[in-house]
Design a protein around this motif. Structure first.
Motif, PDB file in Angstrom:
ATOM      1  N   UNK A  45      -1.917 -16.306   7.702  1.00  0.00           N
ATOM      2  CA  UNK A  45      -0.896 -15.424   8.284  1.00  0.00           C
ATOM      3  C   UNK A  45      -0.548 -14.291   7.327  1.00  0.00           C
ATOM      4  N   UNK A  46      -0.419 -14.610   6.048  1.00  0.00           N
ATOM      5  CA  UNK A  46      -0.060 -13.589   5.056  1.00  0.00           C
ATOM      6  C   UNK A  46      -1.216 -12.657   4.745  1.00  0.00           C
ATOM      7  N   UNK A  47      -2.421 -13.194   4.608  1.00  0.00           N
ATOM      8  CA  UNK A  47      -3.538 -12.404   4.097  1.00  0.00           C
ATOM      9  C   UNK A  47      -4.256 -11.584   5.159  1.00  0.00           C
ATOM     10  N   UNK A  48      -4.298 -12.080   6.404  1.00  0.00           N
ATOM     11  CA  UNK A  48      -5.105 -11.410   7.427  1.00  0.00           C
ATOM     12  C   UNK A  48      -4.280 -10.695   8.485  1.00  0.00           C
ATOM     13  N   UNK A  49      -2.963 -10.724   8.368  1.00  0.00           N
ATOM     14  CA  UNK A  49      -2.127  -9.964   9.290  1.00  0.00           C
ATOM     15  C   UNK A  49      -1.872 -10.634  10.614  1.00  0.00           C
ATOM     16  N   UNK A  50      -1.976 -11.990  10.667  1.00  0.00           N
ATOM     17  CA  UNK A  50      -1.607 -12.694  11.890  1.00  0.00           C
ATOM     18  C   UNK A  50      -0.094 -12.672  12.057  1.00  0.00           C
ATOM     19  N   UNK A  51       0.366 -12.845  13.298  1.00  0.00           N
ATOM     20  CA  UNK A  51       1.781 -13.098  13.530  1.00  0.00           C
ATOM     21  C   UNK A  51       1.921 -14.493  14.118  1.00  0.00           C
ATOM     22  N   UNK A  52       3.146 -14.924  14.381  1.00  0.00           N
ATOM     23  CA  UNK A  52       3.375 -16.291  14.839  1.00  0.00           C
ATOM     24  C   UNK A  52       2.713 -16.576  16.183  1.00  0.00           C
ATOM     25  N   UNK A  53       2.499 -15.549  16.982  1.00  0.00           N
ATOM     26  CA  UNK A  53       1.869 -15.737  18.296  1.00  0.00           C
ATOM     27  C   UNK A  53       0.355 -15.871  18.182  1.00  0.00           C
ATOM     28  N   UNK A 104     -11.760 -10.101   6.883  1.00  0.00           N
ATOM     29  CA  UNK A 104     -10.782  -9.225   6.231  1.00  0.00           C
ATOM     30  C   UNK A 104      -9.618  -8.876   7.148  1.00  0.00           C
ATOM     31  N   UNK A 105      -9.673  -9.328   8.418  1.00  0.00           N
ATOM     32  CA  UNK A 105      -8.526  -9.131   9.298  1.00  0.00           C
ATOM     33  C   UNK A 105      -8.540 -10.207  10.390  1.00  0.00           C
ATOM     34  N   UNK A 106      -7.490 -10.228  11.197  1.00  0.00           N
ATOM     35  CA  UNK A 106      -7.334 -11.271  12.203  1.00  0.00           C
ATOM     36  C   UNK A 106      -8.424 -11.216  13.262  1.00  0.00           C
ATOM     37  N   UNK A 107      -8.829 -10.011  13.651  1.00  0.00           N
ATOM     38  CA  UNK A 107      -9.832  -9.867  14.714  1.00  0.00           C
ATOM     39  C   UNK A 107     -11.171 -10.458  14.302  1.00  0.00           C
TER      40      UNK A 107
END
Length: 476
Positions: A45-53, A104-107
């Motif tokens: 969540x912190x590193x890849x830019x996820x949110x709680x959803x 490197x990101x959520x996607x």
């Protein structure tokens, strides 16, 4: 030298041992990936830019692709050759693990997890079918299935252990990257040690493939969404309604298909059908232990990710220990009676675990219930795998293997969705000790899964007794 003697030479035994190791290596890395990121979710969540959803989709995307494509994967293995499909699945899974490990990101992470799940759906049905073919002698086959079942049952807890260790000591990325060297070794050994199966004549049952893939995907998606948004959510209702319609259409298609993707005759046997239903129930219950107990240990008792992983070692060891005691226990009680007893034991362990609260100590109030659960669940999973493949013709091994794994995957999705709703409805929160009693409510609900499984096991017991009586009466 006779064929029997040839089968028991040291070289043959060594070859079969390596074959089993290759199959188990694949099975373990794919099953543990359902839970290996559980302890690492806050870091992602912190590193890849996820949110709680969106964070939940790190696990849900894997489950969706895996569950939706399993039956199709089993049929493709029958048509194209199981070793060939197995190797393609392992290769794609290895590349997807590399992609997930360097995401490197959520996607990118979610895309890699979807690819992992799809690859697993094609590789895993071939593993059990290849194992059954490699060990034709009943005694050896039973032992091999026992070890295979222990790996399936322990995979979730092994994933939490490995994920916790890597997350705290190195990085969550290594929990995914570790699949790369394992996958390469499996790919190098497969052409030498895995038997290739003959291709089944025919083509893919396109209507059956489309309806079952869409239906399974809609079912898993609806269950996942129910866990997040509730059962009254419009998306949940539409998804589950679509799943029911699509799966009913699938059954109608399969009844008239010349070469169905899943022969409906596999469900005519009471033992096999009961084994699939029980598997859905008890895997659903056990997923609550993997998912919610990990959160309880960290959020309520203050365990680190590493310590939470280590806390699962007794449970994991018992899954593997039951491999060595199930043979004498089966000889003493009989397998159907042992299945009933194992489910009662597991249910008692889960009931004991439901007594946890904000001030519970790991010993004895968590450790001892886990030991009881490990004994009951470890025994039941081994027996259910064997019952799920009992009496299956060689041509149907792939389809039956796909059903065993589909029941396992569906059980996890159904159980997690139902128990997530229970957790939220009982005041559970993601952090701190507020609502700690909600974890007890989850395990109380999971106990009912075992309660429902016991009468199903009793029906298997009666069916086996009836079959044994008929066999005795038909002898001269």
């Amino acid at each position: 030298m006779s064929a029997t003697q040839m089968e028991t030479t040291p070289a043959t035994r060594l070859s079969r041992t390596i074959t089993l190791a290759v199959i188990l290596g694949c099975q373990l890395m794919m099953v543990l990936d359902t839970s290996i990121v559980t302890t690492a979710l806050p870091h992602l969540e912190r590193e890849l830019g996820f949110n709680s959803t969106t964070l939940s989709w790190v696990q849900n995307s894997y489950a969706l692709a895996f569950g939706g494509l399993l039956l199709l994967g089993a049929r493709v293995g029958d048509l194209l050759g199981r070793r060939r499909v197995f190797m393609v699945g392992v290769g794609v899974f290895t590349l997807a693990s590399l992609l997930a490990g360097v995401a490197f990101n959520a996607e990118v992470m979610i895309g890699a997890r979807i690819l992992q799940g799809a690859a697993s759906a094609f590789a895993i049905p071939a593993t059990l079918a290849l194992l059954v073919q490699t060990f034709p002698e009943p005694g050896e086959r039973s032992q091999a299935i026992s070890i295979y079942s222990a790996v399936i049952g322990a995979g979730g807890s092994v994933g939490i252990i490995v994920g916790g260790v890597f997350t705290d000591l190195l990085s969550w990325r290594w929990g995914l990257l570790i699949n790369v060297p394992i996958g390469i070794v499996v790919l190098l050994l497969s052409p030498r040690f895995l038997p290739e199966t003959g291709r089944v004549k025919g083509s893919v049952d396109i209507p059956g493939a489309l309806t079952v893939t869409a239906g399974m995907s809609a079912l898993v998606y609806g269950l996942v969404n129910a866990g997040e948004a509730g059962w009254g959510n419009l998306t949940t209702i539409v998804s589950l309604a679509a799943a029911v319609l699509l799966l009913l259409a699938f059954v109608l298609v399969e009844r008239h298909a010349e070469r169905p993707i899943t022969p409906l005759r596999l469900f005519k046997d009471m033992t096999r059908s009961g084994a699939y239903i029980i598997r859905i129930l008890i895997v659903g219950a056990m997923f609550s232990t993997f998912y919610f107990l990990s959160q309880y240990l960290q959020n309520v008792l203050g365990f680190s990710a590493f310590a939470a992983g280590i806390a699962y070692i007794p449970l994991t060891l018992l899954f593997f220990l039951m491999v060595y005691v199930i043979k004498p226990l089966s000889a003493l009680l009989g397998k159907p009676a042992l299945l009933v007893a194992s489910l009662v034991i597991a249910g008692l362990g889960m009931l004991w675990l439901s007594s946890i609260g904000p001030d519970t100590a790991y010993f004895p109030d968590v450790l001892l219930p886990l030991i009881v659960l490990g004994i009951g669940q470890g025994t039941a999973i081994i027996l259910l795998t064997e019952f799920g493949m009992s009496g299956v013709a060689p041509a149907d091994n792939g389809a039956a293997s796909g059903l065993v794994n589909t029941a396992h995957q569906l059980g996890g999705s159904i159980g997690l969705a139902l128990l997530t709703v229970v957790f939220a409805g009982s005041g559970g929160t993601a952090e701190g000790t507020a609502g700690a009693e909600a974890y007890g409510a989850v395990f109380t609900s999971a106990t009912w899964f075992y309660t429902l499984a016991v009468p199903c096991a009793a029906l298997i017991y009666l069916a086996q007794r009836r079959a044994a009586g008929n066999a005795s009466a038909s002898r001269p």
